[in-house]
Design an enzyme around this catalytic site. Sequence first.
Site, PDB file in Angstrom:
ATOM      1  N   LYS A  40       1.015   4.063  -3.061  1.00 51.13           N
ATOM      2  CA  LYS A  40       0.655   5.470  -2.899  1.00 51.13           C
ATOM      3  C   LYS A  40       1.831   6.379  -3.276  1.00 51.13           C
ATOM      4  O   LYS A  40       1.639   7.449  -3.862  1.00 51.13           O
ATOM      5  CB  LYS A  40       0.176   5.762  -1.472  1.00 51.13           C
ATOM      6  CG  LYS A  40      -1.144   5.093  -1.124  1.00 51.13           C
ATOM      7  CD  LYS A  40      -2.270   5.456  -2.080  1.00 51.13           C
ATOM      8  CE  LYS A  40      -2.854   6.810  -1.774  1.00 51.13           C
ATOM      9  NZ  LYS A  40      -4.061   7.132  -2.576  1.00 51.13           N
ATOM     10  N   TYR A  68       0.834  -1.197   0.000  1.00 53.01           N
ATOM     11  CA  TYR A  68       0.000   0.000   0.000  1.00 53.01           C
ATOM     12  C   TYR A  68       0.873   1.253   0.000  1.00 53.01           C
ATOM     13  O   TYR A  68       0.649   2.182  -0.782  1.00 53.01           O
ATOM     14  CB  TYR A  68      -0.941   0.015   1.207  1.00 53.01           C
ATOM     15  CG  TYR A  68      -1.738   1.304   1.310  1.00 53.01           C
ATOM     16  CD1 TYR A  68      -2.796   1.547   0.437  1.00 53.01           C
ATOM     17  CD2 TYR A  68      -1.420   2.269   2.251  1.00 53.01           C
ATOM     18  CE1 TYR A  68      -3.510   2.739   0.503  1.00 53.01           C
ATOM     19  CE2 TYR A  68      -2.130   3.454   2.335  1.00 53.01           C
ATOM     20  CZ  TYR A  68      -3.174   3.687   1.458  1.00 53.01           C
ATOM     21  OH  TYR A  68      -3.873   4.861   1.522  1.00 53.01           O
TER      22      TYR A  68
END
Length: 187
Positions: free
Chosen positions: A143, A139
């Site tokens: 990002k 994650y």
Amino acid sequence: MTVVVTGAAGHVGANLVRALLVQGRPVRALVHVARKAVEGLDVDVVEGDIRDPQSLSDVFDGAEVVYHLAAGISLLNDEWPLLESVNVIGTRNVVEACLHCGVRRLVHFSSVHAMVQEPMDAPVDESRPLVESRHYPPYDRSKAAGEQEVRRGIEMGLDAIIISPTGIIGPRDYRLSHFGEALLALA
């Protein structure tokens, strides 16, 4: 002029759409599957997928501002393919559609997780480098890579800003975020 919100049916999107409506802004809400967060609101709801560049061009046409909130969120280490397709390639598609459609401004919703957290005894702010190493969770890397796509768009002339929030709690958490689940468990 029209404002587009990707991820309008998510936790932050549901609140942002309402705030924009209070300001009298016409909103085009891009939703992927869920619609509960925008049901009954005076918005133009458009079903689409940020992974489909053609659907973005149609949605962004005539938009003044795009708030890009759509994202995949996962704490699992084996979710890289999904997170890459949504948070990296999807963001690249959003940037390219903004440039193609002449969107005046992109507001990209990133995450504090995109930034290197160490050293832990100093504030985390925009001066921190973005994570790159595979020792960071998927994650976080996705990002950070999404932010890189926005920065490339800025280099190509896109007027964009990047917002990097930390934990988010509050109303309209319809799909129950990780924080929402923790709060309910504590209650």
